[in-house]
Each structure stands twice: as C-alpha cells, then as structure tokens.
Design an enzyme around this catalytic site. Structure first.
Site, PDB file in Angstrom:
ATOM      1  CD  GLU A 131      31.252  45.806  22.504  1.00  0.00           C
ATOM      2  OE1 GLU A 131      31.094  46.833  23.153  1.00  0.00           O
ATOM      3  OE2 GLU A 131      32.330  45.491  21.967  1.00  0.00           O
ATOM      4  CG  ASP A 174      34.415  49.388  27.435  1.00  0.00           C
ATOM      5  OD1 ASP A 174      35.445  48.727  27.639  1.00  0.00           O
ATOM      6  OD2 ASP A 174      34.059  49.750  26.304  1.00  0.00           O
ATOM      7  CD  GLU A 205      37.846  51.809  23.883  1.00  0.00           C
ATOM      8  OE1 GLU A 205      38.347  50.771  24.336  1.00  0.00           O
ATOM      9  OE2 GLU A 205      36.735  51.840  23.331  1.00  0.00           O
TER      10      GLU A 205
END
Lengths: 657, 657
Positions: free
Chosen positions: B264, B343, B371
């Site tokens: 990333e 993820d 998240e």
C-alpha cells in the site's frame, strides 16, 4: 508574479502598416488613466509604435468623448481613415469602447471603416468568486485565491490585472468571497479588513467594477455580538444599518451583498420563523440609502433527504420556496436563480422560477467553475449551453418572455437584474487551470454585455485574441470548443439524469455516488428502467412550468429527448427518435463521447507548432487526461447498465462485465 | 485524567466474609512491586480489608515464589483454607498468577480449594497499535492516541494503567506506533525520542511487556541520511546495526521491529530488486545480538488494480508473494499473516499461507479495531470468529495442523511465533469507545495466552469482571455478545463477499463503494448473478489450499455456505441449503440481522438499573445507533439487489425501490 495576460496578450497585427495614433480627450480620472495605459500597452504591441498623448499632426487621432444621451456603459465607435472616435455615456463606457476597439484591431476587423454602437444587455454583469479567506477556493480548479491568503486580503499587481481582465469583457460587479461565509470571512464587513478592501475597491473603480461581499446572515451575532439575527429585531436592523453606513461611506463603489441563507446549512431567517423576503428586505433597507443591492440566492432545498423517500423531489424545492413570495421583495433585492432547478449539471431544464416569478427582480446564476463539467481538466465550452438557456421561451405571458429578456429586465426597464457566474479563476499561471477554460470566462462576460452573441462568434473572438487568427488555429480550436460540451454530455450521466459523480469532489464517474445519499439526487436505475417520474403522475415537477411547457415536459412522447431522464422514468427498451432502444442509445453516446475526445485531441496535436509551447503543453496534458477519463466515464456507465440489464452492445463493442 | 479501569475495576465480592490476607515473598523487583500494588488495590475493594505485607498470624498468606521448572510466563495457583500460593517460572509468571487469582476471586470462583496451572499457548502475544505521532489513530474509534500527541511521546499515569490492563490478560509485547511509519514516526528510532521511550519501556517492563516499534524500511535514507536503503548495501547494514545497538542497549526490554514493506505504498526491498526475505533478514541480523525479533507483515498486494481487469485477484496475492520464500527467512523473523487473505472482512476464509508455509515462523494478525465490523459503534464480539479461525484445520501435513497449532509453534517447540491484534484502544474515557468492545481486547489477550478458551468462557469472565456477576446481567450481556458477530454478518455484505462499505472510512453500507475502484475487491453483481469465481475455473485462489480444502472450496456444492460468495459466482436463483433462492436468502438474512439488533437492544434495556449509569447510557446510545444503522445496511443491500433483479421479497416485506 508570473501569470499570463490571457486574451489581453496583444501581438503584432499582421499585414498592418505601422501607424501612429494619438490619444485625445478632455476627460480625466482613474478610468481615463487606465484607458491610456491600455492603449499604451496595446498599440505598440500591435502596430509597433507608441501612441502620442494629445493631438499631433500626421497621426490618427483616437478621440474619447462623452455623450450623455448614451447609457453610462454604452459606447459608439466610429472609424474612418482619418480618425477614430469613441463616444460613451460615461468613462466606463469609454473603457468598454477602448477594449472593443482594441479587440477589433487585434482580430483583424478594424481595417475598413466602420461604426458600431453597443449598449449593455444586462445592468449587472457579476462575477461570483467562491474564495475563502484561508486562500482555498470552494470548487476552485485553478490554484489558490488571489483575493485572500492566511485570513488576509491580498491587494497587489494581480488585483489590477484581474480588474482589467474583467472590464475587458464588460463585467461590472465582483463578489470576492465565497457564499459560504465562514471562519474569518464574516469579518470582511468590519474595520478589520476595511483598509485593504478600500485599496482593492479603488483599483476596481478604475475599471468600472463594483465590489460586493457575500455576507453571513448571522453576522449580527457572529460579528456584532448581538444575541439574535432576527430580521424583525430592531437592534439587528440598527446593526445592519450602521454597518452598511460605514462600509458604503468608506467604499464609494461598494455594491451590496450576496446572500446564501437557509441553504445547505447556512444560517437564515427561517431560524426566527421569518421568510426569505423578510430577511432580504431588512438588508435591502440597510443598503438602500447608498444605492446598494441585495442579491439573494434561490438555491434552497432539503439536503437531509432520506434516499428511501421517493416523494420529495429536490428539483421542485427552489421554486416552492420562492414562488409564494413573488412580489414581496423590495425593489433593490434581486433573486439569483441558478440556470437549472438542481445544481449545474451538464444538462438540466431551465429553472421554473424564470417562468414563474412575475413581480421579482431576477438574475441568472451560471457556473463557469466547471464543478460538474470536468473541473477545468476537461474542455467544456459552456457558451452553447448558456445560449440555449438564454433563448429559452418561458411562456410567462410577458411580451418578451425568453430567459434573457427576464434577466436583462427588458420588460421592466432594465433595472436591478442581470447575469452572474461562479468564477473559474485562481492564482494558476494561466488564471483558469485549463487554457481553454478561459473561453468560458471571456464568453460569460461578453454574453452578459451583449446577450445576442452566438457561441461561435464568441469563440472566434477569443481564439483570435488568445492564440492569434491563423486559419488552422481558428478552425481547430473553434471545433474543439464547439464539440466539447456535447462530447462531455455524451460520456457523462445520460439525458439529463445527472449526478453520476464521486461524492463531495464531484469529479469522475460514480453511478451510485449519490444514489443512497441525502442530497435528493436519484437515478433509481433498475433492471428494466431508469429515472424518476417528475411528471404530473410523479413528483409533479413538470407542472411548475406554464403551458405549453407543462404539457410538453409531462409526456415521454413530447419531452425533449435530451431531458428525457430528467422528467421521466423510462424503460430501457423505449425506442428513441434514432430508432435505437434507450439502452443502446446510452451505450452509443458513451462510445461516441470518447471518440469525440479523440478527435479533439488530434485537432489540438496538429497545432503543435502554432501555439505558444507552454500553453500548448498545458492543454495537451489535460486533453490526454480527458481522453483517459472519458474512457473511465464510458466504461463505468456502460458496465453498470450492462450488469443491470445483461443486454450486450448491439454493435459488439467491448463493455466490461 | 478521567478514565475507567475497565475489567480491573474491583468491587466487593458478595457473601464473602471479611478476610485478612498477607502477602509473602522473598522476591524483589519492579514486577513484584506491581504485584503488591495490585493486591493492595484489589483485596480491600473485594474483601474490605487492606492486606498485610509479610507473614502475620491470623491472616491467610498469599505466598509468591519461583519454580524454575516452570516456563517464565507460566504459573501455578494452589489454594486451600489456610493459604494461597502462586508459583511461577519468573516474576512475570507471578504477575499473571496474581491477575488470575484476583480474577477467580472477583468472579466468585475462589471460594473452594483449587489448584490451577497455566502456561502460555503462544510465546508472543502482541498488541499492534496504529497510533500516529500527531495523536491520530489509523482506524482508531476510541479517541486519540495515549502514546503520542503533537509529535511527542506521552508517558504518564495512563501509560501505567495501559501496561497493567494489557498484562492482566497476558499481553507481553506492544508495538506502539502505526505500521504506516510517516512524518516524524521514523525518528522514533533515534535519540530524539529515546528518553521518553526509555521511561515508557521501564513502565512496560514492570508489567512484563516488551516494547516494539514499527519501522520504515526507508529509514537509512529518511533518518540516516544515506542515499540508499538497499538491504544488501554495506552502509545500510551498518546503519541498522548501529541503530539497533543504541536502542537495545538503552532499552533492555526492547523487542524489535514490526515492518510493513512494499505494501500500500510503503517503501520496501522491491525498490532495489530485493526480496522480502532479503529485506527482513538484513534487519534480523541487526537485532539478533540482542535477542530481537523482526515481525514482517504479509499484507502485500497490488493496490492499483484496474476494475476492468477481471483476471488479477487480490485474494491470491499475499500467498503468491510469500510462498516461494518459505524457508528463506532468518529464525528471528516472523511473518505476520492476517487471519484472512484480504482484509479483516466480517467473513473470510483462513489465509492460505497458514497451510502453505512449512519452514517459516508465523504469527496471526487479528484486528480488534473494528475497522470493517462496526467501528466500535456496533457491538461485534469477535471471539467466536477467532475461535473458528484458530481451530481451522489446515491439512498442512504436520501432526498438529490447526491454525492455533501453527501460530503457537506447537510443532516446532514454541519459539518465535504467536498472535497479534490491531488494537481498539484510544484515550476515550472507557478506552475502547464502546464499552462492550473491551470484551474483544480482553478476549484477545486471554485467548492468546490460553488458546483453548471458548468465546463463552471468555465472555463470562469479562462480564463478571466488568459488570459484576448478577445473573441477569451475565445472561443478557452474554447473549448480546454471542449474537453480535452473527447479526453483523447477517446485515452486512453477504456470504463472504465483503467490501460493501463506504470508501476510505470503511463505515456504513455502500454496495458499489469499492466496485469500480483500484483495490481489487469486486462483487461484480449483475442482473442474474453475484460474485467472482475464485475456483480452479476462475482466478484459481481455491487451489492455494492443500487437499481436501482445495477441492472442497472449488465446488459450489461443497463450499461452506458462509463462504459461498467468496469463492464462487452464483446465480441469484441458486437454491441454498435452507431451500430458498440465494436472493431470498440474502433478503432474509438482512431482515433477520436488524431483528437481532432489536433483540440485543431490548436485552440491554432490561439491564437499566443493573449497570453503572454512565456505562449503561454509553452502550445504549451506541446500540440505538446500531439499530438505525443496521436498517440502513439492510435497506441499501436489499434495494440494490431488488433493483438489479426486480424480484420482490417472497414474504412481502418492504424493500424500497
């Protein structure tokens, strides 16, 4: 500071013999000084010789004189072999005549004798800058503000060049700060910023421009320390009167206020149970002694809608908020109405308030900041759109019933009305980010002054002034400009449906970007159909227009096809006038839009050696981006619809699955 | 500072007769001091009487002694009527024994005689804090950082309470800064921050916690001023060795580094054509002299994918990036592997590297920062998920082949391996935003120490410690916790497909939020089908597992239904095991999910007078939000699918169109 002179970058006039001009006038004053300065810059650049000031034998005199029969901002130019005269109603008219004459000279139209007389179509020709005091610009795509930085007002050399640029196309009013008046901006009204504003306004005055401010309706509380901003409260009224007295006395060419109230979270009279008219009229009273004007925006709607609510229709709301107040606004209040009922989409119907309001001063609000039309990274020449809108027949029952008649005040003696545009400028070197975006600024000003100009005429002028009038340049840039809005429309959200953009930034395709959000902008695409029904059988929006428009928009069969999906929910198998299904029509236009951009890019590339290299490169880089981005638009919209319908392209082209 | 003591908020033990304890040991040191302090706080709160330090007649002695036969972190508690003894391999084991004893006492399980002996399942039990030095927390939902503010390291009273809280559940390593090591964070390695880090580490040491830092692989350039960070460059190696020498010598309980590289946008060895192994091993050399460890994250994938690319599959990439490197990592390198291949979605298969790597130290990375699971505004007790994952049989050919066996090092003598979790803490009063989210922190620690605990056992402990063991409280909170993950899954993206969230924030439903983006996470919903084919006929992801998993996942018929849409593209008319169509199954679960939340809310409301009011109100407000938000999830997903298919709900419930 390094920035271009855009269309005022005078260059040698080809095939012109060197001529000596003399500048002759009995007038004096800051505008006259600026006129002389303009000739002193332009004439040597175009003809190679510095002009003489005052009469001199052997020169061609350019005589400047007043004729008070003429409107202050009107001018007459008479040219023959022996002399040129510019006559006007006031100094500002002489300034406009000067820019007109220089334009004729630069574009090669001043070789023969001619007489031309022009009077402005619109009393107010207004720039709306959405500049914030921290230097950012809301919906700005050309760098930072040149009016503000770090909570300070900037006055420098560029201020003058700004004023000159605006005056050169006839803009006579400038609102320098954002309609969302936040942080330190409410204090622009106060002593804190008075000194630099006086300086700025003085420069503006030399170019015939009135300074306006956007104000926060809560200023009496936020700035004045009162405990209310209720427009019917005596203390509030006194506060505004005192504040206006100060500012108008300090700044002779102060124009008044632009107000966004009860809109998208901005404070307004609703907080005290008062109407927009009560709010606006209170301010109007405060500015009236000084000839001031209140410009009150009509961009009012519910921005907290539940997407599940299929009854509320944002398109209806601006009209509904104001139509009942028709006739209730003071005569120095102007309602500023966006060109369409929603928000500057690439295609919208004309705002129904233009046909609806009969006893209210109106001004149209265009947006040349290309918020939804490519953000000055796509070429999108908006003058064809503006032309269509201004010529739109509202059927409001007046003798002169097109939009341009209404906003120019043709029926009412040209008083408080006109045209405004949200500006596309910033401190980028070329002012507008995309060099070709300057055509929208130029065009808006020219159209506001002379509302019968065609987009082609304006483009011709602008290209010749900006890039020179070499034939291939004129031809290709004209084609690029004239193709650009239709091309953008083709690869964008189809047929007036709008809003298929990324939230907040409003850039790039996102079919569902606003679909499940609170902004009232829904396409409601399903497997078999697309669009919301805004007819009399749906939300009733179509009925906000007078007849025959109401009936025309109400039926799929008679609705103009380019607005089909604004007004109707339509099945994908609906047959369009082209004989294709609606779905295939959308596929086709999206492929065509990209092809159009390819053509535009090729046309630009052929000009490689004919355009100043830096400018050529800036445009090239943006057009290359536009090509890739138009493909993204094409693919995302076509793929979305292909997945939804599972009907492939009839021509077998690639649609990603 | 005003903050709660979470589960360490000792309260009177009901029906206990007042008892005087005496604390007896010959051991000395900071951990022993903390043990005494803990007893001094806990025992008076529970039993009403301050303990005596040292032997005294008429008291019940709590004897603390070492038995080096035991693992350093292991403990044995023997209790009879006359005395309690805690024996451990080292001071830290005594600390764990102390917390265990106090837990037994508080939860009412210490009345009878008992003997218990525990040894940690996992050598490393690690907290990963994604705290930035400006005080923000990436994916933080509980306020600001308590480690950093304004580019400074914070060491204060809360630091100690943090360490105490972590130690109380057996966490023995803490990475205090974000894996994205930006701005001033790379300088945590340097003298600039050494002093407060020494102070912090000293506090940690008193609670048996090693301090780790996330480091930027480009540090030699960014911090060291070298012109390269190439791991094979001599100067780079020297720089890291020198840097490590300094920091390890200054901080005796420094543990090593956590590294996010080539992921990333974070810099890594790829920039120099080096492998992850070459990068990690170079760092491993630098920390080896001090017993240091390098934790290297496997979260590596192409985050610049074109949505039109239907071949590239993000799920495959982490495995592909590391499987060839199996056996090439130094023995003090640990690969930290997220629990699933993508993820932290609400449902993913177990990461195939767990079955794939055979000669590499592994650590599993969980995320208790919620998240994608409601961001601590939804209740989502994750221990049931962790339990499933740890018990997953990888069929990797070893004797002990579940995930918990691999990460605990059961086959390899429990060396460098363990469990990590991205933390859910911040400086909110209650540490975790949602009071019930603390159960995830508590549970992660407990599970890491004792990896056979059930989610129910952990919940029972946590509820009793946090809210007291009144039966209705125990019953209702337990039900709420145990219902919460399944409920969240029901109203979320269905059947393992994931990602129907708002971009960037990862909160709230947005079916197409990531659909046309570059992150490789696509549902590819069309009129008749949903999902990507990750079987051997599609992207081949299923074949990254050993048999029989590869075959099981490869066929719709044998694929576990909860992962159906992770592995397969399935028609909406596919018949599920329940007998419903896939579409109807999705509709149903989305209605059910909301109903579950309604039940959870009702259960909470019945506890109004049994929970401390402030805590009750905090949870109530969030659960009320959760209910509305779960409806938004239900409606957006159901509406999207209804529009796509135009098939109504078989039970006639309202689906908005």
């Amino acid at each position: 500071m390094d920035y271009t002179k855009v269309w005022l970058n005078y260059r040698p006039v080809k095939s012109a013999s060197a001529q000596v001009f003399s500048l002759c006038t009995q007038e004096k004053g800051p505008i006259i000084d600026n006129i002389f300065a303009e000739f002193d810059t332009a004439l040597p650049a175009m003809y190679g010789i510095v002009p003489v000031h005052g009469y001199k034998d052997g020169t061609i005199p350019i005589e400047l004189s007043l004729d008070t029969v003429l409107h202050a901002e009107a001018y007459r130019i008479e040219k023959n072999e022996k002399k040129i005269s510019i006559t006007a109603g006031a100094h500002v008219g002489l300034l406009y005549g000067t820019f007109a004459l220089l334009r004729f000279m630069q574009t090669g139209k001043a070789s023969a004798d001619f007489t031309v007389e022009k009077s402005p179509s619109n009393p107010l020709r207004m720039a709306n800058h959405w500049d914030n005091m921290d230097g950012s610009i809301e919906r700005g795509y050309s760098g930072k503000s040149f009016f503000f930085a770090d909570d300070k007002v900037i006055v420098n050399e560029r201020t003058r060049d700004y004023a000159r640029m605006m005056a050169s196309v006839g803009i006579n009013a400038s609102v320098i700060n954002n309609v969302n008046v936040r942080f330190s901006a409410p204090f622009l009204l106060t002593e804190r910023y008075r000194k630099p504003l006086i300086e700025m306004a003085k420069i503006f005055a030399g170019y015939g421009i009135k300074l306006f401010l956007s104000v926060n309706f809560a200023s009496p509380v936020r700035v004045g320390g009162l405990d209310t901003a209720d427009p019917l409260d005596k203390n509030v009224q006194v506060w505004w009167r005192d504040t206006c007295k100060d500012i108008f006395e300090d700044i002779p060419n102060f124009g008044g206020f632009l107000v966004k109230a009860d809109s998208e979270g901005e404070f307004g009279p609703f907080a005290y149970g008062r109407t927009h008219a009560e709010g606006a009229n209170m301010l109007a009273d405060a500015v009236r002694p000084y000839g001031g004007i209140i410009v009150w925006r009509c961009f009012v709607y519910n921005c907290q809608q539940d997407w599940r609510d299929n009854i509320t229709d944002r398109a209806c709301q601006s009209y509904l908020n104001f139509i009942e107040l028709d006739g209730k606004f003071a005569d120095n209040v102007i309602l500023q109405i966006k060109n369409g009922p929603v928000d500057f989409q690439v295609r919208e119907p004309v705002h129904p308030l233009f046909g609806g309001l009969k006893h209210t001063n109106m001004m149209i609000e265009f947006q040349i900041a290309q918020e939804y039309t490519g953000q000055q990274r796509h070429v999108c020449y908006l003058l064809p759109e503006f032309r269509e809108i201004l010529d739109f027949k509202t059927y409001n029952g007046e003798e002169f019933d097109t939009v341009k008649d209404l906003v120019s005040g043709k029926n009412y003696g040209y008083k408080n009305c006109g045209m405004a545009a949200v500006m596309n400028t910033g401190n980028d070197k070329n002012w507008t980010g995309h060099d070709l975006a300057a055509a929208n600024l130029y065009g808006f000003g020219r159209l506001a002054y002379e509302d019968t100009l065609t987009p082609e005429e304006i483009a011709q002028e602008w290209i010749a002034l900006t890039f020179g009038n070499e034939s291939q340049v004129m031809e290709n840039v004209q084609k690029i400009l004239m193709m650009s809005w239709p091309a953008y429309e083709k690869y964008n959200a189809p047929l007036g449906i709008g809003w298929m953009v990324n939230p907040n930034v409003h850039f790039g395709p996102n079919v569902d970007g606003y679909e499940y959000d609170r902004w009232g902008t829904y396409h409601r695409i399903s497997h078999s159909a697309i669009g919301r029904d805004r007819s009399s059988r749906g939300t009733g929006y179509s009925q906000q227009y007078p007849e025959p428009l109401a009936s025309m928009y109400d039926q799929i069969e008679t609705c103009p096809e380019e607005l089909l999906l604004f007004f109707h929910r339509v099945r994908f198998d609906h047959i369009m006038s082209t004989g294709e299904t609606l779905l295939q029509y959308i596929y086709n236009t999206h492929f065509e839009g990209v092809e159009d951009v390819e053509k535009m890019l090729t046309m630009w590339e052929t000009l490689k050696d004919k355009i100043e290299p830096e400018s050529y490169a800036r445009v090239l880089e943006r057009m290359q981006f536009q090509l890739e981005h138009s493909k993204e638009w094409r693919d995302r919209i076509n793929t979305y619809l292909y997945r939804m319908t599972e009907i492939p392209d009839a021509k077998g082209r690639k649609i990603y699955d």
